[in-house]
Design an enzyme around this catalytic site. Structure first.
Site, PDB file in Angstrom:
ATOM      1  N   PRO A  10      47.996  25.603   0.319  1.00 33.07           N
ATOM      2  CG  PRO A  10      48.481  25.699  -1.956  1.00 33.07           C
ATOM      3  CD  PRO A  10      47.557  26.225  -0.917  1.00 33.07           C
ATOM      4  CG  ASN A  11      53.483  23.808   0.177  1.00 30.85           C
ATOM      5  OD1 ASN A  11      53.665  22.607   0.132  1.00 30.85           O
ATOM      6  ND2 ASN A  11      53.469  24.561  -0.920  1.00 30.85           N
ATOM      7  NE  ARG A  18      56.115  26.596   3.222  1.00 30.74           N
ATOM      8  CZ  ARG A  18      55.215  27.337   2.598  1.00 30.74           C
ATOM      9  NH1 ARG A  18      54.032  27.530   3.158  1.00 30.74           N
ATOM     10  NH2 ARG A  18      55.477  27.893   1.443  1.00 30.74           N
ATOM     11  CE1 TYR A  23      55.991  31.451   4.661  1.00 33.75           C
ATOM     12  CE2 TYR A  23      57.442  29.569   4.306  1.00 33.75           C
ATOM     13  CZ  TYR A  23      56.718  30.638   3.810  1.00 33.75           C
ATOM     14  OH  TYR A  23      56.724  30.905   2.462  1.00 33.75           O
ATOM     15  CG  ASN A  73      48.481  31.974   4.749  1.00 34.30           C
ATOM     16  OD1 ASN A  73      48.710  32.123   3.551  1.00 34.30           O
ATOM     17  ND2 ASN A  73      49.445  31.949   5.652  1.00 34.30           N
ATOM     18  CB  ALA A  76      51.974  29.287  -3.643  1.00 33.99           C
ATOM     19  CG  ASP A  86      36.107  33.699  -9.939  1.00 34.23           C
ATOM     20  OD1 ASP A  86      36.481  34.882  -9.775  1.00 34.23           O
ATOM     21  OD2 ASP A  86      36.055  33.159 -11.061  1.00 34.23           O
ATOM     22  CD  GLU A  97      45.677  38.070   0.764  1.00 33.96           C
ATOM     23  OE1 GLU A  97      44.853  38.884   0.257  1.00 33.96           O
ATOM     24  OE2 GLU A  97      46.715  37.692   0.186  1.00 33.96           O
ATOM     25  CG  HIS A  99      50.208  36.483   2.953  1.00 37.76           C
ATOM     26  ND1 HIS A  99      50.140  35.315   2.225  1.00 37.76           N
ATOM     27  CD2 HIS A  99      49.347  37.344   2.376  1.00 37.76           C
ATOM     28  CE1 HIS A  99      49.268  35.470   1.242  1.00 37.76           C
ATOM     29  NE2 HIS A  99      48.764  36.693   1.307  1.00 37.76           N
ATOM     30  NE  ARG A 106      59.420  34.942   1.562  1.00 35.91           N
ATOM     31  CZ  ARG A 106      58.746  33.779   1.584  1.00 35.91           C
ATOM     32  NH1 ARG A 106      57.510  33.754   2.051  1.00 35.91           N
ATOM     33  NH2 ARG A 106      59.318  32.674   1.150  1.00 35.91           N
ATOM     34  NE  ARG A 110      57.907  33.904  -1.753  1.00 39.27           N
ATOM     35  CZ  ARG A 110      57.622  32.599  -1.765  1.00 39.27           C
ATOM     36  NH1 ARG A 110      56.386  32.191  -1.577  1.00 39.27           N
ATOM     37  NH2 ARG A 110      58.566  31.701  -1.953  1.00 39.27           N
TER      38      ARG A 110
HETATM   39  C1  DQA Z   1      52.602  32.720   2.693  1.00 33.02           C
HETATM   40  C2  DQA Z   1      53.391  33.514   1.641  1.00 33.02           C
HETATM   41  C3  DQA Z   1      53.254  32.867   0.270  1.00 33.02           C
HETATM   42  O1  DQA Z   1      53.985  33.611  -0.694  1.00 33.02           O
HETATM   43  C4  DQA Z   1      53.781  31.442   0.312  1.00 33.02           C
HETATM   44  O2  DQA Z   1      53.594  30.838  -0.962  1.00 33.02           O
HETATM   45  C5  DQA Z   1      53.165  30.644   1.392  1.00 33.02           C
HETATM   46  C6  DQA Z   1      53.026  31.254   2.712  1.00 33.02           C
HETATM   47  C7  DQA Z   1      52.811  33.279   4.128  1.00 33.02           C
HETATM   48  O3  DQA Z   1      52.018  32.948   4.983  1.00 33.02           O
HETATM   49  O4  DQA Z   1      53.768  34.039   4.353  1.00 33.02           O
HETATM   50  O5  DQA Z   1      52.853  29.474   1.221  1.00 33.02           O
HETATM   51  O6  DQA Z   1      51.220  32.801   2.403  1.00 33.02           O
END
Ligand code: DQA
Length: 146
Positions: A10-11, A18, A23, A73, A76, A86, A97, A99, A106, A110
């Site tokens: 998401p996002n 953003r 980011y 990635n 959230a 799962d 993974e 980020h 932060r 998180r």
């Molecule tokens: C994130 C870190 C997460 O806490 C956040 O909700 C994101 C972006 C990152 O890439 O730093 O959406 O995954």
């Protein structure tokens, strides 16, 4: 041809505009291109999928078990994405993974990732470079263990 999954939660579809101070200014399209450049020499193609809902990510992971590996990635969903967790547990290939931000520098909420214990590795806080490093790591992991 081997397919590397680039999965963003998401996002992350609005990267570039953003919170750029957190980011960075690279868009998801920029990241896709950079990852594709890292792996093209090995003959891999990149399938990039971004979803704002957890179910769509789960569906894609479950249908793409024949991919060579994945960069994830979760956004959230790292904090409480149990069905994502799962689906990754059932994913038969190595995945990393990523980020963009240093989540441990932060807010407290998180600081925990429900998917982290299952990852082959984690790259945190290096901005868009993290995706490229994850791609390089997957090339090595797959070469060692085809
Ligand atoms: C994130 C870190 C997460 O806490 C956040 O909700 C994101 C972006 C990152 O890439 O730093 O959406 O995954």
């Amino acid at each position: 041809m081997s397919t590397l999954l680039l999965l963003n939660g998401p996002n992350l579809g609005i990267l570039g505009r953003r919170e750029p101070e957190i980011y960075g200014t690279d868009t998801l399209a920029d990241i896709e291109k950079a990852v594709a450049a890292e792996v093209s020499g090995a003959g891999w193609e990149v399938l990039s999928l971004q979803h704002d809902s957890e179910g769509d990510l789960v569906r894609d992971i479950n249908r793409l078990h024949d991919s060579v590996g994945a960069i994830v990635n979760p956004g959230a969903l790292m904090m409480a994405g149990w069905s994502l967790r799962d689906s990754l547990a059932a994913y038969p290939r190595p995945w990393i993974e990523v980020h963009l931000s240093n989540v441990w520098a932060r807010e407290q909420f998180r600081h925990e990732s429900v998917i982290a214990p299952l990852a082959s590795g984690i790259v945190v806080g290096l901005g868009s470079l993290g995706y490229r490093l994850a791609a390089r790591a997957l090339l090595e992991l797959v070469e060692r263990n085809p």
